[in-house]
Design a protein around this motif. Structure first.
Motif, PDB file in Angstrom:
ATOM      1  N   ALA A 715       0.829  -1.206   0.000  1.00 44.09           N
ATOM      2  CA  ALA A 715       0.000   0.000   0.000  1.00 44.09           C
ATOM      3  C   ALA A 715       0.861   1.253   0.000  1.00 44.09           C
ATOM      4  O   ALA A 715       0.582   2.222  -0.720  1.00 44.09           O
ATOM      5  N   GLY A 716       1.925   1.245   0.812  1.00 40.22           N
ATOM      6  CA  GLY A 716       2.826   2.395   0.831  1.00 40.22           C
ATOM      7  C   GLY A 716       3.474   2.639  -0.513  1.00 40.22           C
ATOM      8  O   GLY A 716       3.596   3.787  -0.973  1.00 40.22           O
ATOM      9  N   LEU A 717       3.885   1.556  -1.167  1.00 38.89           N
ATOM     10  CA  LEU A 717       4.502   1.683  -2.490  1.00 38.89           C
ATOM     11  C   LEU A 717       3.498   2.193  -3.508  1.00 38.89           C
ATOM     12  O   LEU A 717       3.805   3.077  -4.321  1.00 38.89           O
ATOM     13  N   ARG A 718       2.280   1.653  -3.469  1.00 39.68           N
ATOM     14  CA  ARG A 718       1.265   2.110  -4.419  1.00 39.68           C
ATOM     15  C   ARG A 718       0.967   3.593  -4.235  1.00 39.68           C
ATOM     16  O   ARG A 718       0.842   4.349  -5.208  1.00 39.68           O
ATOM     17  N   ILE A 719       0.840   4.030  -2.993  1.00 34.26           N
ATOM     18  CA  ILE A 719       0.573   5.447  -2.724  1.00 34.26           C
ATOM     19  C   ILE A 719       1.700   6.306  -3.264  1.00 34.26           C
ATOM     20  O   ILE A 719       1.479   7.343  -3.906  1.00 34.26           O
ATOM     21  N   SER A 720       2.946   5.875  -3.032  1.00 31.06           N
ATOM     22  CA  SER A 720       4.100   6.635  -3.521  1.00 31.06           C
ATOM     23  C   SER A 720       4.101   6.739  -5.035  1.00 31.06           C
ATOM     24  O   SER A 720       4.390   7.804  -5.607  1.00 31.06           O
ATOM     25  N   LEU A 721       3.776   5.640  -5.703  1.00 31.79           N
ATOM     26  CA  LEU A 721       3.744   5.660  -7.162  1.00 31.79           C
ATOM     27  C   LEU A 721       2.618   6.547  -7.686  1.00 31.79           C
ATOM     28  O   LEU A 721       2.793   7.301  -8.647  1.00 31.79           O
ATOM     29  N   GLU A 722       1.447   6.466  -7.038  1.00 35.68           N
ATOM     30  CA  GLU A 722       0.321   7.277  -7.485  1.00 35.68           C
ATOM     31  C   GLU A 722       0.562   8.768  -7.251  1.00 35.68           C
ATOM     32  O   GLU A 722       0.095   9.612  -8.026  1.00 35.68           O
ATOM     33  N   ARG A 723       1.276   9.092  -6.192  1.00 32.11           N
ATOM     34  CA  ARG A 723       1.586  10.508  -5.913  1.00 32.11           C
ATOM     35  C   ARG A 723       2.734  11.027  -6.771  1.00 32.11           C
ATOM     36  O   ARG A 723       3.021  12.223  -6.770  1.00 32.11           O
ATOM     37  N   GLY A 724       3.423  10.128  -7.468  1.00 29.71           N
ATOM     38  CA  GLY A 724       4.587  10.539  -8.247  1.00 29.71           C
ATOM     39  C   GLY A 724       5.794  10.824  -7.391  1.00 29.71           C
ATOM     40  O   GLY A 724       6.657  11.636  -7.756  1.00 29.71           O
ATOM     41  N   ASP A 725       5.898  10.141  -6.239  1.00 32.53           N
ATOM     42  CA  ASP A 725       6.996  10.407  -5.306  1.00 32.53           C
ATOM     43  C   ASP A 725       8.340   9.920  -5.811  1.00 32.53           C
ATOM     44  O   ASP A 725       9.377  10.499  -5.472  1.00 32.53           O
ATOM     45  N   LEU A 726       8.351   8.842  -6.596  1.00 30.60           N
ATOM     46  CA  LEU A 726       9.612   8.235  -7.005  1.00 30.60           C
ATOM     47  C   LEU A 726      10.097   8.888  -8.293  1.00 30.60           C
ATOM     48  O   LEU A 726       9.697   8.534  -9.390  1.00 30.60           O
ATOM     49  N   GLN A 727      10.970   9.836  -8.127  1.00 37.62           N
ATOM     50  CA  GLN A 727      11.422  10.666  -9.241  1.00 37.62           C
ATOM     51  C   GLN A 727      12.371   9.886 -10.145  1.00 37.62           C
ATOM     52  O   GLN A 727      13.465   9.509  -9.740  1.00 37.62           O
ATOM     53  N   GLY A 728      11.923   9.631 -11.367  1.00 43.13           N
ATOM     54  CA  GLY A 728      12.792   8.980 -12.332  1.00 43.13           C
ATOM     55  C   GLY A 728      12.938   7.481 -12.146  1.00 43.13           C
ATOM     56  O   GLY A 728      13.710   6.845 -12.855  1.00 43.13           O
ATOM     57  N   ARG A 729      12.235   6.897 -11.185  1.00 39.38           N
ATOM     58  CA  ARG A 729      12.335   5.447 -10.993  1.00 39.38           C
ATOM     59  C   ARG A 729      10.959   4.879 -10.633  1.00 39.38           C
ATOM     60  O   ARG A 729      10.728   4.422  -9.521  1.00 39.38           O
ATOM     61  N   PRO A 730      10.045   4.919 -11.591  1.00 32.71           N
ATOM     62  CA  PRO A 730       8.657   4.524 -11.308  1.00 32.71           C
ATOM     63  C   PRO A 730       8.466   3.023 -11.124  1.00 32.71           C
ATOM     64  O   PRO A 730       7.390   2.582 -10.767  1.00 32.71           O
ATOM     65  N   ASP A 731       9.512   2.227 -11.377  1.00 33.71           N
ATOM     66  CA  ASP A 731       9.342   0.784 -11.293  1.00 33.71           C
ATOM     67  C   ASP A 731      10.523   0.153 -10.564  1.00 33.71           C
ATOM     68  O   ASP A 731      11.324  -0.586 -11.145  1.00 33.71           O
ATOM     69  N   PRO A 732      10.670   0.411  -9.257  1.00 35.60           N
ATOM     70  CA  PRO A 732      11.798  -0.168  -8.520  1.00 35.60           C
ATOM     71  C   PRO A 732      11.710  -1.688  -8.475  1.00 35.60           C
ATOM     72  O   PRO A 732      10.631  -2.270  -8.622  1.00 35.60           O
ATOM     73  N   ILE A 733      12.852  -2.317  -8.262  1.00 37.50           N
ATOM     74  CA  ILE A 733      12.902  -3.768  -8.159  1.00 37.50           C
ATOM     75  C   ILE A 733      12.522  -4.174  -6.740  1.00 37.50           C
ATOM     76  O   ILE A 733      12.969  -3.573  -5.760  1.00 37.50           O
ATOM     77  N   ILE A 734      11.699  -5.210  -6.626  1.00 33.87           N
ATOM     78  CA  ILE A 734      11.279  -5.732  -5.333  1.00 33.87           C
ATOM     79  C   ILE A 734      11.964  -7.066  -5.103  1.00 33.87           C
ATOM     80  O   ILE A 734      11.944  -7.940  -5.984  1.00 33.87           O
ATOM     81  N   TRP A 735      12.558  -7.216  -3.946  1.00 31.74           N
ATOM     82  CA  TRP A 735      13.101  -8.509  -3.541  1.00 31.74           C
ATOM     83  C   TRP A 735      12.128  -9.134  -2.551  1.00 31.74           C
ATOM     84  O   TRP A 735      11.944  -8.629  -1.438  1.00 31.74           O
ATOM     85  N   GLY A 736      11.484 -10.216  -2.944  1.00 32.21           N
ATOM     86  CA  GLY A 736      10.650 -10.966  -2.017  1.00 32.21           C
ATOM     87  C   GLY A 736      11.492 -12.038  -1.353  1.00 32.21           C
ATOM     88  O   GLY A 736      12.236 -12.753  -2.030  1.00 32.21           O
ATOM     89  N   TYR A 737      11.383 -12.139  -0.042  1.00 34.12           N
ATOM     90  CA  TYR A 737      12.195 -13.135   0.663  1.00 34.12           C
ATOM     91  C   TYR A 737      11.334 -13.946   1.620  1.00 34.12           C
ATOM     92  O   TYR A 737      10.244 -13.558   2.007  1.00 34.12           O
ATOM     93  N   ARG A 738      11.849 -15.107   1.969  1.00 34.92           N
ATOM     94  CA  ARG A 738      11.257 -15.968   2.989  1.00 34.92           C
ATOM     95  C   ARG A 738      12.382 -16.459   3.892  1.00 34.92           C
ATOM     96  O   ARG A 738      13.558 -16.339   3.545  1.00 34.92           O
ATOM     97  N   ASN A 739      12.012 -17.047   5.034  1.00 34.41           N
ATOM     98  CA  ASN A 739      13.070 -17.581   5.898  1.00 34.41           C
ATOM     99  C   ASN A 739      12.666 -18.915   6.503  1.00 34.41           C
ATOM    100  O   ASN A 739      12.353 -19.838   5.772  1.00 34.41           O
ATOM    101  N   VAL A 740      12.657 -19.020   7.828  1.00 30.89           N
ATOM    102  CA  VAL A 740      12.530 -20.338   8.451  1.00 30.89           C
ATOM    103  C   VAL A 740      11.108 -20.889   8.424  1.00 30.89           C
ATOM    104  O   VAL A 740      10.901 -22.082   8.653  1.00 30.89           O
TER     105      VAL A 740
END
Length: 869
Positions: A715-740
Motif C-alpha cells: 500500500a505504501g509503495l502504491r501510494i508513492s507511485l500514485e503521488r509521483g513520489d519516485l522521481q525517475g524510478r517509477p518501477d523499482p525492483i522488489i526482492w521478495g524473501y522468505r526464511n525459516v
C-alpha cells in the motif's frame, strides 16, 4: 493398517464448494473426503455453513469446536452471518454457496464439549481455553452455561485457584500416574494428577452419556496432532492428561510464555476414540497454508498409523478434511490432475526464451503459469530421481506420479528436450542474476521486515557486497569480510560510518515493535544486572556517572561492534545493560538531563517498580501492560540496531515503524491507511529506493503479521507511485524473501545467491550476539529445537545440496566465479518489478478478502481496492 475410502453423502454446501473448486469428489490416493478452497476466508465460510446445516438437522446435538487461532475465521464468519442474516448481501452469498435454509438455526439447545485445555492453568487466564469458549462461543451460539462440558477444574470442584496457581510453578510429569513418587513434592503432585485423571474419566463418561460428539471441528498440528492427540498416541485413546511433545510445546509456547515453560506443562484432551465413538458424527479437520501441506498429505494419503493421529478417522463415514489450496499443495493426485491439464502452448514461451526473444534481464522475466507448472515438474523429477535437469530423459517422467500424469505432448522427445533445455538454462540464469544483483552499485536500497530477525534469517549471508564490504579479493577469491574490528569510544567520526565501497545507501524499516518475542526472563536478567547481587545499583550509578545514558548512540554501537569482533562477551553484555537503562528512561519519561544523583534515583525507582510490581506479579501468558509492551519493543528494536552497527551502518539508517495493528489482542486488527500505510509511503518517498525488499508469502497462510506487513508495504509503495513520489524510478525492483517458516522452491525463486560457510557462520554468530532475546529460542519453530539462525543456516545448506542435484556437481566445481565454486549454501529470493509485485499482492488480497467490509470487519484493507486515478 491399510485404509479404505468410505463413500459419504455430501451436503448441499459441500456439493457447492466441490463444484467451485473444480476438483473431483474422490481420488483413489485419498483415504478421506477432502474439500479444497482457495484460502482461509473461504475455509471459514465452508466450515461455518456446514456447521449451520448440521445445527438445523440436530438442534439438540453435541458439538466440539476448537480454540486458539485455528478457528478465527470460522468464528468471524458465523458472527458476520448472524449479524447480517436478513441483509440481501448475506442472503445472496450463503444461497450462492449452497445453503438452502431461510432461518438462522436455533443453537441454544446444543451441548458444547471442550476439546482440550492447558494444565495447569487457571480457567480465568487470558489464554485459557475455558475463557476462550465463554468469550467466543457461548454468547455467539447462545448456549447456556449448564450445557457447556468444560475442563474448568475449579468450577468442577477438583482443584482450587490456589492449587492451580501453586502447581504452575512446577513441571508436570504425567508418568507419575503410572509410577511411584520419588519424593514428597512428587507425592503431592501425584495426588493432584490422580484427581485430575479421575475427572478426565468422568468427562469421558459424560460425553458417552450424551451419545458421543455429533459435530467435531478441529485443526491439525505441526506433528499431525488433533486436539492434543499427538504423534504416537493410541487411536483408541479416551479423555486423559498428556505431556507435550516438542512440536506441540513449540506451538503452545506463545500461549504459555515460552518453550522453556511449555516443555514442562501438560494438557487435558479428549481422545481419538472419543471423537469417533459416535458412528454418525460429522468429523471435520481444517487446515490452511503451505506449512500444513506435509501433515495434510500424510493424514489423507497414507495408511492408518500411530504416527498419524488423523489417520484414526479413516473409514469413519462422517470424517472429512476442509483445506486451503496451499494445504492441498502436496496431495499427489491433485498435483497430477493439474499437470495433466497443462496445454501445449507453454512450449511457445520456452521456445521464445531459448531463442533470446525475451530481451530483458532473464531473472526478471515472467513465465506463463503453464510453463512454470512444467518447469516445476522437471525440477521435482530431477530431485526425486537424483538426476540433474539437463540429463533428464523422457523415461524419467515415468518414475514419478506427477510425471506419469503429464500430458501426452510432454512425452514427445522434441517437446521434452525443449522444456528441459529451458528449465536448465533458467537455473543458470537465476544464479548469474543472483551474482549480478548482490554486486549492485550506486543504489538506494530499502530493506523492510515484519519482525526484527526476518532479514537476517533470509538473506544476511548475501548482503556483504551491497552493504559496501568486499567479499572477494583482487584475485576474485572469497574472503571473510573485514569490518574494522576496533572501533571504540572517542575515535570515530561520521566518516567511519556507512558503506565503504559500491556507493550504495542501505536503509532498514521494521514495521512492528516485536514485543511479543521478548519474555519476562530477559527483563529479569537486565534488572538483576543493573541492580547487582547486593541490590545497591552499582552498575546503574557507574553508567550514569560515566555519561552512558546520554552518550551518542552511534558511539555506543561502535563499542558493541568492537566487542563483537574481539569476542568480548562481557563487553557486549555491558552495552546491552546500558541500552536497557536508556530505554527505561525513554519508556518511563525520565529526563536524562537531570542531575546525576537525581537521574540515578529516578531510574532506580522505575526499575524497582518493574521488578516488584510487574516481574514479581506477572505470570507467563498474562496480558502485557502498555508500558511493558513499549519497553520490550524497545529492547527488541535495539537488537537490529546492533546487527547493522556490525555492518558500520549509522543509526539513522534504521527505522522503527511500530505499526499500530501489532497489538496484544488475541485476534489482532487489520492495518489501517492512516496509521500504517502512510508512514510507509512517506519513508519510500524519503528514501527513493531503486530496490525494496519485503517478506513475501504468496500463499498467504492467513492475515498474520507477515501478511499484514506485506499489505502495508504494498500500500505504501502504491501510494508513492500514485503521488509521483519516485522521481525517475517509477518501477523499482522488489526482492521478495522468505526464511525459516516457508521457503521458496527453485521454480518460485528468481535469484539464487551463493553463500560461503563463513557467510553463514557470520550470520549465526551475529544472531547469537545481537538477538539476545532469541538466542535461547523461547518461541522456536516446531520443526527445529534451537535458535532460528541455526535452522536458517541449515536450510541454506540444504538449498545448496538441492541445487547440486538440479544442476550437477560439475557446474559448481568448474564455475568461473569463486563465489559459486566455494559456496556452502544458497539464498533463494524472488525478484520482480514493482508493477508485478503490486499485481501479485492485489491478486493475493482478492483471494483472501472476499467477504465485504460490511460483512466482516471495519478494519479490512478495502482502501487498497480503490481505483487508480
Amino acid at each position: 493398517f491399510f485404509s479404505l475410502f468410505v463413500p459419504t453423502m455430501l451436503s448441499p454446501v459441500e456439493r457447492r464448494f466441490l463444484e467451485l473448486s473444480g476438483r473431483q469428489e474422490s481420488y483413489s490416493a485419498e483415504r478421506l473426503p477432502t474439500f479444497e478452497v482457495l484460502n482461509i476466508y473461504e475455509l471459514g465460510k465452508i466450515v461455518a455453513l456446514r456447521f449451520l446445516e448440521w445445527c438445523h438437522e440436530n438442534p439438540k446435538g453435541v458439538v466440539a469446536l476448537p480454540t486458539g487461532r485455528t478457528p478465527e475465521f470460522f468464528i468471524k464468519t458465523l458472527e458476520a452471518y448472524k449479524c447480517g442474516w436478513d441483509t440481501p448481501e448475506v442472503r445472496m452469498e450463503v444461497t450462492g454457496l449452497g445453503y438452502t435454509r431461510q432461518q438462522w438455526p436455533d443453537t441454544s439447545g446444543l451441548t458444547f464439549v471442550m476439546l482440550d485445555e492447558f494444565f495447569p492453568m487457571l480457567p480465568t487466564h487470558r489464554n485459557s481455553f475455558c475463557l476462550y469458549i465463554r468469550t467466543f462461543y457461548a454468547s455467539l451460539l447462545e448456549i447456556p452455561e449448564e450445557r457447556i462440558l468444560s475442563f474448568d477444574l475449579v468450577k468442577a470442584g477438583i482443584l482450587s485457584d490456589t492449587e492451580l496457581t501453586e502447581l504452575s510453578a512446577f513441571d508436570i510429569d504425567v508418568s507419575l500416574l503410572e509410577r511411584k513418587a520419588e519424593n514428597e513434592q512428587e507425592d503431592k503432585i501425584k495426588s493432584i494428577l490422580t484427581r485430575v485423571d479421575a475427572y478426565c474419566q468422568l468427562y469421558e463418561e459424560q460425553i458417552q452419556g450424551l451419545g458421543g460428539i455429533g459435530f467435531f471441528l478441529g485443526g491439525i498440528g505441526p506433528d499431525g496432532h488433533v486436539a492434543f492427540n499427538q504423534e504416537g498416541c493410541e487411536h483408541q485413546s479416551r479423555t486423559r492428561l498428556v505431556n507435550f511433545n516438542y512440536p506441540s510445546a513449540a506451538a503452545a509456547a506463545g500461549d504459555l510464555g515460552g518453550i522453556e515453560i511449555a516443555r514442562g506443562k501438560a494438557a487435558m484432551t479428549i481422545g481419538l476414540q472419543t471423537i469417533r465413538s459416535n458412528p454418525d458424527a460429522l468429523i471435520v479437520i481444517m487446515a490452511a497454508g503451505e506449512g500444513k501441506a506435509d501433515v495434510v498429505r500424510d493424514a489423507i494419503e497414507e495408511d492408518i498409523d500411530l504416527k498419524r493421529p488423523a489417520s484414526a478417522f479413516h473409514g469413519h463415514r462422517g470424517a472429512r478434511f476442509y483445506i486451503t489450496h496451499g494445504a492441498a499443495k502436496k496431495l499427489r493426485a491433485r498435483k497430477a490432475e493439474d499437470i495433466g491439464k497443462v496445454p501445449h502452448t507453454c512450449i511457445e514461451w520456452a521456445l521464445n526464451h531459448l531463442s533470446g526473444l525475451i530481451t530483458d534481464r532473464p531473472h526478471l522475466v515472467e513465465p506463463t503459469t503453464e510453463y512454470l507448472q512444467m518447469e516445476n515438474l522437471l525440477y521435482e523429477t530431477s530431485l526425486e530421481t537424483r538426476v540433474p535437469v539437463h540429463e533428464l530423459e523422457v523415461e524419467h517422467l515415468d518414475k514419478t506420479p506427477q510425471g506419469r500424469a503429464s500430458p501426452a505432448w510432454m512425452h514427445s522427445e522434441l517437446n521434452f528436450k525443449l522444456l528441459r533445455s529451458c528449465a536448465s538454462r533458467r537455473l543458470r540464469e537465476k544464479v548469474e542474476g543472483g551474482l549480478r544483483s548482490v554486486s549492485m552499485k550506486h543504489q538506494s536500497i530499502l530493506h523492510t521486515a515484519p519482525h526484527h530477525d526476518d532479514i537476517m534469517l533470509s538473506y544476511h549471508a548475501a548482503m556483504h557486497e551491497m552493504m559496501g564490504r568486499r567479499c572477494v579479493d583482487e584475485d576474485g577469491n572469497p574472503v571473510q569480510p573485514k569490518l574494522r574490528p576496533r572501533w571504540g569510544r572517542g575515535d570515530m567520526s561520521d566518516m567511519d560510518l556507512g558503506e565503504a565501497s559500491n556507493d550504495n545507501v542501505n536503509h532498514f524499516a521494521y514495521l512492528t515493535s516485536g514485543f511479543h518475542s521478548v519474555n519476562d526472563s530477559f527483563l529479569q536478567k537486565q534488572v538483576d544486572a543493573v541492580r547487582g547481587p547486593d541490590g545497591l545499583y552499582k552498575f546503574l550509578s557507574d553508567a550514569v556517572l560515566a555519561g552512558e545514558i546520554t552518550r551518542d548512540y552511534d558511539d555506543l554501537m561502535g563499542e558493541f561492534r568492537s566487542a563483537f569482533f574481539t569476542e568480548n562477551f562481557k563487553a557486549q553484555d555491558r552495552v546491552e545493560h546500558i541500552i536497557f537503562l536508556r530505554k527505561m528512561a525513554e519508556v518511563f519519561n525520565i529526563r536524562v538531563t537531570l542531575a546525576y544523583q537525581t537521574l540515578i534515583l529516578e531510574l532506580g525507582k522505575a526499575i524497582e517498580w518493574l521488578r516488584v510490581e510487574y516481574l514479581n506479579k506477572h505470570s507467563p501468558g498474562d496480558a502485557i501492560p502498555k508500558n511493558i509492551q513499549l519497553l520490550k519493543g524497545c529492547m527488541r528494536e535495539s537488537e537490529v540496531d546492533r546487527v547493522w552497527a556490525l555492518s558500520n551502518m549509522p543509526m539513522n539508517r534504521i527505522h522503527h515503524m511500530r505499526s499500530k495493528f501489532y497489538t496484544d489482542d488475541f485476534f489482532t486488527p487489520m492495518p489501517s491507511l492512516e496509521d500504517d500505510a502512510m508512514p510507509m509511503a512517506n519513508l519510500i518517498k524519503a528514501r527513493q529506493p531503486h530496490m525494496l525488499s519485503v517478506a513475501f508469502d504468496p500463499e498467504g497462510t492467513g492475515p498474520d503479521t507477515h501478511y499484514k506487513v506485506l499489505q502495508v508495504v504494498a500500500a505504501g509503495l502504491r501510494i508513492s507511485l500514485e503521488r509521483g513520489d519516485l522521481q525517475g524510478r517509477p518501477d523499482p525492483i522488489i526482492w521478495g524473501y522468505r526464511n525459516v517458516w516457508f521457503v521458496f522452491t527453485p521454480a518460485d525463486a528468481t535469484l539464487l545467491i551463493p553463500a560461503s560457510a563463513d557467510d553463514l557462520d557470520l550470520m549465526h554468530a551475529t544472531f547469537m550476539s545481537c538477538f539476545t532475546t532469541q538466542k535461547e529460542a523461547s518461541f522456536p519453530s516446531p520443526h527445529y529445537d534451537g535458535p532460528f539462525s541455526a535452522w536458517a543456516r541449515h536450510l541454506q545448506y540444504l538449498q545448496k545440496k538441492e541445487l547440486t542435484v538440479l544442476m550437477g556437481e560439475q557446474y559448481f566445481t568448474e564455475h568461473r566465479d569463486p563465489r559459486v565454486r566455494q559456496a556452502s549454501g544458497f539464498v533463494y529470493l524472488k525478484a520482480m518489478r514493482a508493477e508485478r509485485f503490486l499485481k501479485e499482492v492485489e491478486e493475493l488480497k482478492a483471494k483472501f478478502e472476499t467477504l465485504k467490509k460490511s460483512i466482516h470487519s471495519t478494519d479490512s484493507l478495502d482502501w487498497l481496492d480503490r481505483e487508480q486515478d
